[in-house]
Design a protein around this motif. Structure first.
Motif, PDB file in Angstrom:
ATOM      1  N   MET A 175       0.897  -1.108  -0.041  1.00 51.66           N
ATOM      2  CA  MET A 175      -0.053   0.110  -0.021  1.00 51.66           C
ATOM      3  C   MET A 175       0.910   1.327  -0.086  1.00 51.66           C
ATOM      4  O   MET A 175       2.160   1.158   0.674  1.00 51.66           O
ATOM      5  CB  MET A 175      -0.920   0.153   1.157  1.00 51.66           C
ATOM      6  CG  MET A 175      -1.968  -1.052   1.397  1.00 51.66           C
ATOM      7  SD  MET A 175      -2.863  -1.142   2.734  1.00 51.66           S
ATOM      8  CE  MET A 175      -1.761  -1.696   4.009  1.00 51.66           C
ATOM      9  N   GLY A 176       0.542   2.395  -0.686  1.00 53.46           N
ATOM     10  CA  GLY A 176       1.126   3.599  -0.810  1.00 53.46           C
ATOM     11  C   GLY A 176       0.359   4.504  -1.040  1.00 53.46           C
ATOM     12  O   GLY A 176      -0.936   4.494  -1.024  1.00 53.46           O
ATOM     13  N   ASP A 177       0.712   5.930  -1.066  1.00 54.74           N
ATOM     14  CA  ASP A 177       0.189   7.235  -1.361  1.00 54.74           C
ATOM     15  C   ASP A 177      -0.638   7.104  -2.947  1.00 54.74           C
ATOM     16  O   ASP A 177      -0.055   6.051  -3.519  1.00 54.74           O
ATOM     17  CB  ASP A 177       0.894   8.358  -1.143  1.00 54.74           C
ATOM     18  CG  ASP A 177       2.299   8.199  -2.002  1.00 54.74           C
ATOM     19  OD1 ASP A 177       2.697   7.381  -2.695  1.00 54.74           O
ATOM     20  OD2 ASP A 177       3.256   9.171  -1.787  1.00 54.74           O
ATOM     21  N   ASN A 709      15.893   5.301  -4.675  1.00 49.93           N
ATOM     22  CA  ASN A 709      14.986   4.539  -4.267  1.00 49.93           C
ATOM     23  C   ASN A 709      15.527   3.810  -2.978  1.00 49.93           C
ATOM     24  O   ASN A 709      16.743   3.575  -2.733  1.00 49.93           O
ATOM     25  CB  ASN A 709      14.592   3.192  -5.203  1.00 49.93           C
ATOM     26  CG  ASN A 709      14.034   3.835  -6.594  1.00 49.93           C
ATOM     27  OD1 ASN A 709      13.414   4.799  -6.470  1.00 49.93           O
ATOM     28  ND2 ASN A 709      14.335   3.138  -7.506  1.00 49.93           N
ATOM     29  N   ALA A 710      14.682   3.451  -1.770  1.00 47.65           N
ATOM     30  CA  ALA A 710      15.298   3.304  -0.409  1.00 47.65           C
ATOM     31  C   ALA A 710      14.327   2.239   0.003  1.00 47.65           C
ATOM     32  O   ALA A 710      13.026   2.579  -0.022  1.00 47.65           O
ATOM     33  CB  ALA A 710      15.767   4.158   0.378  1.00 47.65           C
ATOM     34  N   ASN A 733      12.099   7.380  -5.936  1.00 49.45           N
ATOM     35  CA  ASN A 733      12.141   8.758  -6.245  1.00 49.45           C
ATOM     36  C   ASN A 733      12.397   9.696  -4.911  1.00 49.45           C
ATOM     37  O   ASN A 733      11.578  10.486  -4.699  1.00 49.45           O
ATOM     38  CB  ASN A 733      11.232   9.352  -7.070  1.00 49.45           C
ATOM     39  CG  ASN A 733      11.652  10.631  -7.747  1.00 49.45           C
ATOM     40  OD1 ASN A 733      12.799  11.109  -7.796  1.00 49.45           O
ATOM     41  ND2 ASN A 733      10.762  10.962  -8.561  1.00 49.45           N
ATOM     42  N   LEU A 734      13.212   9.372  -4.087  1.00 47.18           N
ATOM     43  CA  LEU A 734      13.359   9.781  -2.718  1.00 47.18           C
ATOM     44  C   LEU A 734      13.317  11.468  -2.835  1.00 47.18           C
ATOM     45  O   LEU A 734      12.570  12.026  -1.979  1.00 47.18           O
ATOM     46  CB  LEU A 734      14.477   9.394  -2.134  1.00 47.18           C
ATOM     47  CG  LEU A 734      14.973  10.106  -0.702  1.00 47.18           C
ATOM     48  CD1 LEU A 734      13.960   9.398   0.386  1.00 47.18           C
ATOM     49  CD2 LEU A 734      16.242   9.482  -0.200  1.00 47.18           C
ATOM     50  N   GLU A 757       7.873  10.009 -12.939  1.00 45.79           N
ATOM     51  CA  GLU A 757       6.713   9.945 -11.958  1.00 45.79           C
ATOM     52  C   GLU A 757       7.279  10.521 -10.665  1.00 45.79           C
ATOM     53  O   GLU A 757       8.448  10.566 -10.520  1.00 45.79           O
ATOM     54  CB  GLU A 757       6.532   8.378 -11.676  1.00 45.79           C
ATOM     55  CG  GLU A 757       5.807   7.803 -12.656  1.00 45.79           C
ATOM     56  CD  GLU A 757       5.218   6.096 -12.199  1.00 45.79           C
ATOM     57  OE1 GLU A 757       5.543   5.806 -11.240  1.00 45.79           O
ATOM     58  OE2 GLU A 757       4.784   5.473 -13.086  1.00 45.79           O
ATOM     59  N   PRO A 758       6.411  11.358  -9.938  1.00 47.30           N
ATOM     60  CA  PRO A 758       7.008  11.880  -8.660  1.00 47.30           C
ATOM     61  C   PRO A 758       7.302  10.847  -7.614  1.00 47.30           C
ATOM     62  O   PRO A 758       7.210   9.828  -7.751  1.00 47.30           O
ATOM     63  CB  PRO A 758       5.768  12.963  -8.305  1.00 47.30           C
ATOM     64  CG  PRO A 758       4.459  11.982  -8.759  1.00 47.30           C
ATOM     65  CD  PRO A 758       5.041  11.205 -10.211  1.00 47.30           C
ATOM     66  N   ARG A 759       7.732  11.512  -6.393  1.00 41.17           N
ATOM     67  CA  ARG A 759       7.896  10.451  -5.307  1.00 41.17           C
ATOM     68  C   ARG A 759       6.799   9.821  -4.784  1.00 41.17           C
ATOM     69  O   ARG A 759       5.698  10.418  -4.640  1.00 41.17           O
ATOM     70  CB  ARG A 759       8.533  11.434  -4.031  1.00 41.17           C
ATOM     71  CG  ARG A 759       8.807  10.418  -2.992  1.00 41.17           C
ATOM     72  CD  ARG A 759       9.363  11.361  -1.611  1.00 41.17           C
ATOM     73  NE  ARG A 759       8.709  12.450  -1.385  1.00 41.17           N
ATOM     74  CZ  ARG A 759       9.152  13.668  -1.425  1.00 41.17           C
ATOM     75  NH1 ARG A 759      10.346  14.004  -1.555  1.00 41.17           N
ATOM     76  NH2 ARG A 759       8.484  14.881  -1.033  1.00 41.17           N
TER      77      ARG A 759
END
Length: 769
Positions: A175-177, A709-710, A733-734, A757-759
């Motif tokens: 799950m993410g934003d 990326n992390a 995309n930190l 793509e954005p963070r």
């Protein structure tokens, strides 16, 4: 983003990776894992093969958030993996400076994409995610002997996981934003007599990044994938593998916006090529209304958009893809084996886009493609004393049709009276090949390799076009032509590898490859011909030297390859005099040279550092084209090479941070850098004596892109049942770098850009047994 800002971003990211690398840990790894690949049609140690290869295991890709070809940008030296304009499912792939950015099925790629050794076919529809990947093999340089057509720059082979015969599985929820959620499941069933089966599925949904005030948002995702794999072992010498995969995608377009109200024609005098530009696009009567150019000017924005007000209607990208693969392997004796591979893939693809990304009715396009491929390959492999061999036969057929609906004021230079057109075409291929390769041990340390492939293929096409009404009923036929031609090529290779010790070798290689000829089915009819005027195969010869080293008792590896590649009969999109629509011709010769470095090391307990770097110097030696006044010129010295970034870098760390009371804590940081490159073969000096029709280099440049990326992973969690769980926090995309990754100059009149793509951030829960 300005250059100084990019440098600060890079300098912030590198210390982050180094700090994570040397964080305290209590877990030790004695040596790097030995990697086995099938790049030469048999299982071999990666470090023994005289090829420049990048390989990633399925576990590596999972931990780095990579699930298909769309996630390879910046991860492989001298590989430029980018989306084509308009659609995020069409690839513009370049390797070592050789590419084909054409999104349509009449064009062939320069880099062959394979799934389990089966050739995928076209650029259209290749930027998708795959289910149950076991490993990825990226072979750089011509692979014309064992892989064949359309591998003159290299080959990318995704190897999927075979059933284990043991009851095991993996379930994860992410799950993410932006409302992102992904569900994955993979299950191996217990072996039943001679039968083993595995099942896998994937579901992904995500809201868009940018709102479209008139319709669906941009950047949303809706993707489903399934895979069935079956292994049958009737006896100890025979293995039969079958797999079925399906992908369904129905989502919005990637983020795109109008970046300039003028294109390359704006730089020309009204007296020559730009006459129609000035007369119609900029000053179309009635004067009170003005031309399309003045209307677009206040809507253009060269920066990342915050909102898009595109033409009303359903704008989308859709694809349905199915694949069937059957392989039968049989050991003839202890040294020799025979293998048959059957592949069949079917794709239905469609997209509808606003080609100006504004509320004005300038240009809207829709294309619908049906494409099918069938292949058969028979391989004989074996060894005898100092000799190893591979021999085979290969058959390939494909057929496809694209139906296009185009409309807007662009066709009449006025939004008062939009035009409507149908632009349709079909293509086909029928190819046969015979190939063989011998490895002969000159001594215990030195092996000589020689190979040869002969290919013949018949290409066919038909193009039919109409002017239509607003309902897209055909009204007036404007063109109906067809063509057919047979092309043949012979592609040899020779290599010499010398083992200095068990873990170190040096090698030299000369190899040739070719990209298939064909017909430019969307070309205009001009003095140069039309869509039924064939272009020839593009050919390349590469000269390589390299070394592969195992160091520090197996705790470090360093692989280095240098190369020079000569390309002849280069296929170029060329603008005929008096036209704003390009055609494809064999107009150029080029030289690309560079360096590829790959290394990894275990510097401390529980810490793995890896780095890959590619340097590329690509230049045209000859480019026969036309000046704005219609004169034939050699524009090579004044033209940049497209899709050839000078530098690609991937730097990462995978570190065990310690044992907690719940499980093992691990950190992964992955930095990727792709330097600036050119979207088109642009003119360095538009006023030079050998300047050609088309974009300037300044208009064609794509900015450098740095992505960090992390992931923070807590594994070995005791959550009950037969297995263990893990939870990870991730960010892509930190530093939220937003850059243009593709661009389209529409007929020389205006320009549209497409953005990274954005963070995004999220969490993943996983259970494995």
């Amino acid at each position: 983003m300005k250059k100084a800002q990019k440098n600060r971003l890079f300098m912030r990211a590198v210390p982050l990776a180094v700090a994570a690398a040397f964080a305290p840990s209590v877990w030790a790894q004695a040596a790097l894992e030995e990697v086995v690949v099938t790049a030469q049609r048999r299982a071999e140690r990666l470090q023994d093969i005289p090829l420049s290869i990048t390989t990633l295991t399925g576990a590596d890709m999972e931990q780095r958030g990579m699930e298909g070809s769309s996630s390879l940008r910046g991860a492989v030296p001298n590989l430029n993996m980018a989306p084509a304009p308009v659609s995020g499912l069409i690839g513009a792939i370049a390797m070592r400076g050789m590419s084909s950015g054409q999104p349509s099925i009449w064009a062939d790629p320069a880099v062959g994409i394979y799934v389990d050794g089966v050739f995928v076919g076209k650029n259209q529809g290749i930027l998708t995610d795959l289910v149950d990947i076991e490993r990825l093999e990226v072979l750089r340089g011509p692979q014309g002997t064992l892989f064949g057509r359309n591998t003159q720059a290299g080959a990318i082979n995704f190897v999927t996981r075979r059933p284990s015969g043991t009851f095991m599985g993996n379930v994860s929820v992410e799950m993410g934003d932006y409302g992102r959620h992904i569900e994955r499941v993979s299950v191996d069933l217990p072996k039943a007599d001679m039968l083993s089966v595995s099942l896998a599925a994937r579901n992904e949904k995500q809201n868009g990044f940018i709102t479209n005030e008139k319709g669906q948002s941009f950047g949303d995702k809706n993707r489903q994938g399934q895979r069935l794999a079956v292994r049958l072992e009737p006896n100890k010498n025979t293995v039969i593998d079958y797999s079925y995969d399906r992908t369904d995608i129905n989502e919005g377009l990637p983020v795109g916006s109008l970046i300039a109200s003028t294109g390359y024609l704006g730089g020309y005098s009204p007296a020559v090529q730009g006459a129609n530009y000035y007369t119609y696009f900029q000053t179309m009567v009635p004067a009170a209304y003005g031309g399309l150019g003045p209307q677009l000017k206040p809507l253009a924005n060269p920066d990342y958009p915050t909102t898009i007000n595109a033409t009303a209607g359903d704008l989308y990208q859709r694809m349905g893809l199915t694949g069937n693969t059957l392989s039968v392997s049989h050991k003839l004796d202890a040294q020799n084996a025979i293998k048959y591979i059957y592949g069949q893939r079917s794709m239905t693809y469609g997209d509808r886009s606003d080609y100006d990304m504004t509320a004005l009715n300038v240009f809207t396009g829709q294309r619908d493609t049906d494409y099918k491929t069938t292949s058969h390959e028979l391989q004989l492999t074996g060894s005898s004393a100092a000799l190893k061999y591979v021999a085979g036969l290969y058959l390939f057929t494909d057929s496809g049709t694209t139906l296009q609906r185009q409309s807007g004021g662009f066709f009449n230079f006025s939004t008062f009276s939009p035009g409507y057109k149908l632009a349709n075409f079909s293509v086909s291929s029928d190819a046969q090949a015979v190939f063989g390769q011998l490895d002969y041990d000159l001594s215990k340390q030195t092996t000589l390799t020689g190979g040869l492939r002969w290919t013949s293929e018949k290409k066919g096409m038909r193009t039919w076009r109409f002017n239509s009404n607003a309902s897209f009923d055909p009204v007036t036929s404007t063109l109906d032509v067809s063509g057919e031609q047979t092309f043949a090529a012979t592609t040899p290779n020779i290599a010499l590898v010398h083992k200095i010790d068990a873990n170190t070798n040096v090698f030299a290689r000369i190899a040739s490859g070719f990209k298939a000829g064909g017909f430019p089915a969307e070309a205009p009819v001009t003095s140069l011909g039309g869509p039924n005027t064939a272009f020839l195969p593009e050919r390349s010869t590469s000269y390589e030297v390299g070394t592969k080293m195992g160091l520090m008792g197996g705790k470090a590896q360093l692989n280095i390859t240098g190369f020079v590649t000569k390309v002849t009969d280069m296929q170029m999109s060329l603008l005929p005099p008096g036209s704003t629509t390009p055609t494809m011709v064999n107009a150029a010769q080029a030289t690309t040279k560079g360096l590829e470095v790959e290394g990894q090391i275990l510097p401390a307990n529980g810490v793995r550092l890896y780095v890959t770097y590619g340097y590329l110097d690509a230049a045209l030696d000859q480019y026969m084209t036309y000046s704005p006044s219609g004169q034939s010129i050699d524009a090579a010295s004044n033209t940049v090479m497209p899709a050839a970034p000078k530098n690609t870098l991937n730097l990462g760390v995978d570190a065990l941070l310690g044992n907690t009371g719940m499980g093992t804590l691990r950190g992964i940081v992955d930095l990727r850098y792709v330097s600036s490159r050119y979207n088109y073969a642009g003119q360095i000096d538009p006023l030079a004596a050998n300047a050609a029709i088309g974009n300037s280099a300044a208009e064609a440049v794509m900015p450098a892109l740095t992505t960090v990326n992390a992931r923070l992973l807590l594994s070995d969690l005791n959550v009950g049942g037969p297995g263990s769980g893990s939870v990870s926090l991730w960010v892509k995309n930190l530093f939220d770098e937003r850059q243009m990754v593709a661009q389209m100059d529409v007929g020389g009149y205006y320009q549209v850009g497409y953005w990274s793509e954005p963070r995004t951030v999220g969490v993943n829960f996983n259970y494995r047994w």
